[in-house]
Design a protein around this motif. Structure first.
Motif, short mmCIF file in Angstrom:
data_model
loop_
_atom_site.label_atom_id
_atom_site.label_comp_id
_atom_site.label_asym_id
_atom_site.label_seq_id
_atom_site.Cartn_x
_atom_site.Cartn_y
_atom_site.Cartn_z
N GLN A 82 0.83 -1.21 0.00
CA GLN A 82 0.00 0.00 0.00
C GLN A 82 0.87 1.26 0.00
N THR A 83 1.96 1.21 0.73
CA THR A 83 2.89 2.35 0.77
C THR A 83 3.51 2.58 -0.61
N ASP A 84 3.92 1.50 -1.25
CA ASP A 84 4.48 1.62 -2.60
C ASP A 84 3.45 2.21 -3.57
N ILE A 85 2.22 1.75 -3.47
CA ILE A 85 1.17 2.26 -4.35
C ILE A 85 0.94 3.74 -4.09
N ALA A 86 0.90 4.11 -2.81
CA ALA A 86 0.67 5.52 -2.45
C ALA A 86 1.77 6.43 -2.99
N GLN A 87 2.98 5.88 -3.13
CA GLN A 87 4.10 6.66 -3.65
C GLN A 87 4.26 6.50 -5.17
N ASN A 88 3.27 5.86 -5.78
CA ASN A 88 3.26 5.61 -7.22
C ASN A 88 4.46 4.78 -7.68
N GLN A 89 4.90 3.88 -6.82
CA GLN A 89 5.96 2.94 -7.14
C GLN A 89 5.32 1.59 -7.42
N LEU A 90 4.59 1.53 -8.52
CA LEU A 90 3.73 0.39 -8.81
C LEU A 90 4.51 -0.89 -9.08
N LEU A 91 5.59 -0.81 -9.80
CA LEU A 91 6.39 -2.02 -10.05
C LEU A 91 7.01 -2.55 -8.75
N LYS A 92 7.38 -1.65 -7.87
CA LYS A 92 7.91 -2.06 -6.56
C LYS A 92 6.82 -2.77 -5.76
N ALA A 93 5.59 -2.27 -5.84
CA ALA A 93 4.47 -2.91 -5.16
C ALA A 93 4.25 -4.33 -5.69
N ILE A 94 4.33 -4.48 -7.00
CA ILE A 94 4.16 -5.81 -7.60
C ILE A 94 5.28 -6.73 -7.14
N ASN A 95 6.51 -6.24 -7.17
CA ASN A 95 7.64 -7.07 -6.73
C ASN A 95 7.54 -7.46 -5.26
N ALA B 59 -2.93 -15.28 0.34
CA ALA B 59 -2.41 -15.25 -1.03
C ALA B 59 -3.42 -14.58 -1.96
N MET B 60 -4.69 -14.86 -1.78
CA MET B 60 -5.73 -14.24 -2.61
C MET B 60 -5.74 -12.73 -2.41
N ARG B 61 -5.58 -12.28 -1.16
CA ARG B 61 -5.59 -10.84 -0.90
C ARG B 61 -4.39 -10.15 -1.55
N ILE B 62 -3.22 -10.78 -1.44
CA ILE B 62 -2.02 -10.20 -2.05
C ILE B 62 -2.19 -10.17 -3.57
N LEU B 63 -2.66 -11.28 -4.13
CA LEU B 63 -2.88 -11.33 -5.58
C LEU B 63 -3.88 -10.27 -6.02
N SER B 64 -4.91 -10.07 -5.23
CA SER B 64 -5.92 -9.07 -5.58
C SER B 64 -5.30 -7.68 -5.64
N ARG B 65 -4.47 -7.36 -4.66
CA ARG B 65 -3.82 -6.04 -4.63
C ARG B 65 -2.90 -5.83 -5.83
N ILE B 66 -2.09 -6.84 -6.15
CA ILE B 66 -1.13 -6.62 -7.23
C ILE B 66 -1.77 -6.80 -8.60
N THR B 67 -2.89 -7.50 -8.69
CA THR B 67 -3.59 -7.61 -9.98
C THR B 67 -4.11 -6.24 -10.39
N THR B 68 -4.67 -5.53 -9.45
CA THR B 68 -5.17 -4.19 -9.73
C THR B 68 -4.04 -3.28 -10.19
N VAL B 69 -2.90 -3.35 -9.51
CA VAL B 69 -1.75 -2.53 -9.86
C VAL B 69 -1.18 -2.97 -11.22
N ALA B 70 -1.17 -4.27 -11.47
CA ALA B 70 -0.63 -4.79 -12.73
C ALA B 70 -1.43 -4.29 -13.93
N GLN B 71 -2.72 -4.08 -13.75
CA GLN B 71 -3.53 -3.57 -14.87
C GLN B 71 -2.97 -2.25 -15.39
N ILE B 72 -2.32 -1.49 -14.53
CA ILE B 72 -1.77 -0.19 -14.91
C ILE B 72 -0.28 -0.30 -15.25
N ALA B 73 0.49 -0.92 -14.36
CA ALA B 73 1.95 -0.87 -14.46
C ALA B 73 2.57 -2.01 -15.27
N ALA B 74 1.92 -3.15 -15.31
CA ALA B 74 2.48 -4.31 -16.02
C ALA B 74 1.33 -5.17 -16.55
#
Length: 185
Positions: A34-47, A102-117
């Protein structure tokens, strides 16, 4: 921490050092994502999400190919060739804590991946659908079903099955948010 990202990192490091179980660790990583997303570090959030998922035994290829995506989609389509898509709404509730996390983590990064990757999004959504089919429905399953329907329509060209997954997502989310029939009256 109201935007004090350095303090978040400091506290996270302390908690990670003292954590006793994977479930202690995952909460910290969720905050880090969430911190990475808030700082617009989307690829870092995915990693960060991928790092956590490895702790749950879920990994993805480092060099993603079209074949990897196709194999994941084919694995799921073979599962629902044996069972109608609408039957997935009758799966039991997912109860295993590691699968839910795992589902919650995947849900968070899936949303971010739609934009960043965007190339990762089909893999993440497919993994959520696979986990749901194998372990039962979670609160994040409806979004995974909707995303998978999008994949079926857009990438695969299977409009009918994509639509059915969209309907499944709608039915399942309605079940989640309507605790009893009196709400509908």
């Amino acid at each position: 921490m109201c935007g004090d990202f350095e303090q978040v990192e400091s506290w996270a490091a302390i908690v990670l050092q003292e954590a006793k179980t994977i479930f202690d660790i995952v909460k910290v990583y969720e905050v880090k994502i969430q911190t990475d997303i808030a700082q617009n570090q989307l690829l870092k959030a995915i990693n960060t999400g991928l790092l956590v998922l490895q702790k749950f035994g879920i990994s993805f290829p480092e060099k993603l190919s079209e074949l990897d995506i196709q194999l994941e989609i084919d694995a799921i389509t073979s599962l629902f060739s044996e069972m109608p898509i609408e039957e997935l709404s009758y799966l039991p509730q997912m109860v295993e804590q590691d699968k839910l996390e795992a589902m919650r983590i995947l849900s968070r990064i899936t949303t971010v991946a739609q934009i960043a990757a965007p190339n990762l999004m089909p893999l993440f959504a497919s993994k959520q659908v696979s986990l749901s089919i194998q372990n039962g429905n979670a609160s994040t399953s409806p979004v995974a079903y909707a995303n998978f329907g999008l994949i079926l329509c857009g990438l695969v060209g299977n409009i009918e099955s994509g639509y059915e997954f969209g309907q499944l997502a709608l039915r399942h989310s309605t079940k989640l948010f309507a605790p009893d029939d009196s709400y509908l009256c």
